[in-house]
Design a protein around this motif. Sequence first.
Motif, PDB file in Angstrom:
ATOM      1  N   ALA A  94       0.809  -1.224   0.000  1.00 27.55           N
ATOM      2  CA  ALA A  94       0.000   0.000   0.000  1.00 27.55           C
ATOM      3  C   ALA A  94       0.841   1.272   0.000  1.00 27.55           C
ATOM      4  O   ALA A  94       0.499   2.226  -0.703  1.00 27.55           O
ATOM      5  CB  ALA A  94      -0.969  -0.014   1.177  1.00 27.55           C
ATOM      6  N   PRO A  95       1.957   1.355   0.750  1.00 31.54           N
ATOM      7  CA  PRO A  95       2.761   2.584   0.685  1.00 31.54           C
ATOM      8  C   PRO A  95       3.274   2.895  -0.722  1.00 31.54           C
ATOM      9  O   PRO A  95       3.350   4.050  -1.121  1.00 31.54           O
ATOM     10  CB  PRO A  95       3.926   2.307   1.651  1.00 31.54           C
ATOM     11  N   ALA A  96       3.610   1.857  -1.488  1.00 29.15           N
ATOM     12  CA  ALA A  96       4.061   2.086  -2.866  1.00 29.15           C
ATOM     13  C   ALA A  96       2.930   2.645  -3.710  1.00 29.15           C
ATOM     14  O   ALA A  96       3.140   3.528  -4.555  1.00 29.15           O
ATOM     15  CB  ALA A  96       4.587   0.785  -3.473  1.00 29.15           C
ATOM     16  N   LEU A  97       1.727   2.158  -3.491  1.00 28.80           N
ATOM     17  CA  LEU A  97       0.562   2.643  -4.230  1.00 28.80           C
ATOM     18  C   LEU A  97       0.270   4.104  -3.899  1.00 28.80           C
ATOM     19  O   LEU A  97       0.025   4.921  -4.790  1.00 28.80           O
ATOM     20  CB  LEU A  97      -0.645   1.762  -3.886  1.00 28.80           C
ATOM     21  N   ILE A  98       0.334   4.449  -2.619  1.00 34.85           N
ATOM     22  CA  ILE A  98       0.098   5.834  -2.190  1.00 34.85           C
ATOM     23  C   ILE A  98       1.177   6.753  -2.758  1.00 34.85           C
ATOM     24  O   ILE A  98       0.883   7.834  -3.278  1.00 34.85           O
ATOM     25  CB  ILE A  98       0.067   5.922  -0.645  1.00 34.85           C
ATOM     26  N   THR A  99       2.439   6.346  -2.680  1.00 39.38           N
ATOM     27  CA  THR A  99       3.538   7.163  -3.206  1.00 39.38           C
ATOM     28  C   THR A  99       3.366   7.405  -4.700  1.00 39.38           C
ATOM     29  O   THR A  99       3.549   8.535  -5.177  1.00 39.38           O
ATOM     30  CB  THR A  99       4.894   6.478  -2.928  1.00 39.38           C
ATOM     31  N   ASP A 100       2.986   6.378  -5.433  1.00 40.32           N
ATOM     32  CA  ASP A 100       2.765   6.518  -6.866  1.00 40.32           C
ATOM     33  C   ASP A 100       1.644   7.518  -7.146  1.00 40.32           C
ATOM     34  O   ASP A 100       1.756   8.330  -8.063  1.00 40.32           O
ATOM     35  CB  ASP A 100       2.427   5.161  -7.485  1.00 40.32           C
ATOM     36  N   GLN A 101       0.592   7.479  -6.348  1.00 40.89           N
ATOM     37  CA  GLN A 101      -0.521   8.405  -6.565  1.00 40.89           C
ATOM     38  C   GLN A 101      -0.137   9.839  -6.218  1.00 40.89           C
ATOM     39  O   GLN A 101      -0.602  10.779  -6.859  1.00 40.89           O
ATOM     40  CB  GLN A 101      -1.749   7.961  -5.758  1.00 40.89           C
ATOM     41  N   VAL A 102       0.728  10.033  -5.222  1.00 40.47           N
ATOM     42  CA  VAL A 102       1.199  11.390  -4.902  1.00 40.47           C
ATOM     43  C   VAL A 102       1.994  11.941  -6.074  1.00 40.47           C
ATOM     44  O   VAL A 102       1.787  13.079  -6.509  1.00 40.47           O
ATOM     45  CB  VAL A 102       2.030  11.400  -3.601  1.00 40.47           C
ATOM     46  N   TYR A 103       2.914  11.139  -6.617  1.00 43.20           N
ATOM     47  CA  TYR A 103       3.684  11.562  -7.799  1.00 43.20           C
ATOM     48  C   TYR A 103       2.740  11.873  -8.957  1.00 43.20           C
ATOM     49  O   TYR A 103       2.863  12.910  -9.616  1.00 43.20           O
ATOM     50  CB  TYR A 103       4.659  10.456  -8.225  1.00 43.20           C
TER      51      TYR A 103
END
Length: 173
Positions: free
Chosen positions: A84-93
Motif C-alpha cells: 500500500a505505501p508504494a501505491l500511495i507514493t505513486d498516486q502522490v507523484y
Amino acid sequence: MIKFIAAGLWICAVTLGAVFYSFQAAGERGVGETPKPMLGGLDYVKTDIISVPLIRDSRIDGYFLTKLVYTVEPDQIKKLSIPAPALITDQVYSYLYSNPQIDFTKKDTIDLDAFRKAIRDTVNARVGVELVHDVLVDQVNFLSKDEIRDNAIRRRKNAGDTAQAMTKPFQAH
C-alpha cells in the motif's frame, strides 16, 4: 423479623428480575448505533516521507515533501498484491505531475482538501474497491532549490567548525 427477611428477599428477587429483563430486551434491539468510520474498525497507516522533485522548464525547482496517514479496511489491505505505501507514493507523484498549475511557492494556491480527496479517489479507483477511507496530512513541506543549497552550505560550514573545535584542545602551546 420474618416480615423483614421476606421483604428483603422479595426486593432482591424483583431487582434481579428487572436487571435480567433489561439485559434481554437490550440484547434483542441492539445498543446504540453502529460506529462511525472514524471511530473504529479502520487501521491507520503512516507513510514514510515522500519526496517529489518538482520539474519546471526542464529543471528542478524544488522538492515537495509530505508524510501522510491513511485509513484502510484491515481485511481489504491484506488482499493487495502490491504494498500500500508504494501505491500511495505513486498516486502522490501522479497527482503532482498531472497538476502542474500547483505553485508551492504560493501557499494560497495549495488546496489540501483537494489533494487528500484526489489521492483517496485515485487509489480507490485504481484498486477497484473502497480501500482508503480518508487521507490525513501528517506533514507537508516545500523546499526550493535555493533553500537546499543554503542548508548544504550551512552543514559544511558547521562540520568544518566542529572539526576545528575538536582539534584545538589537542594542540600544544
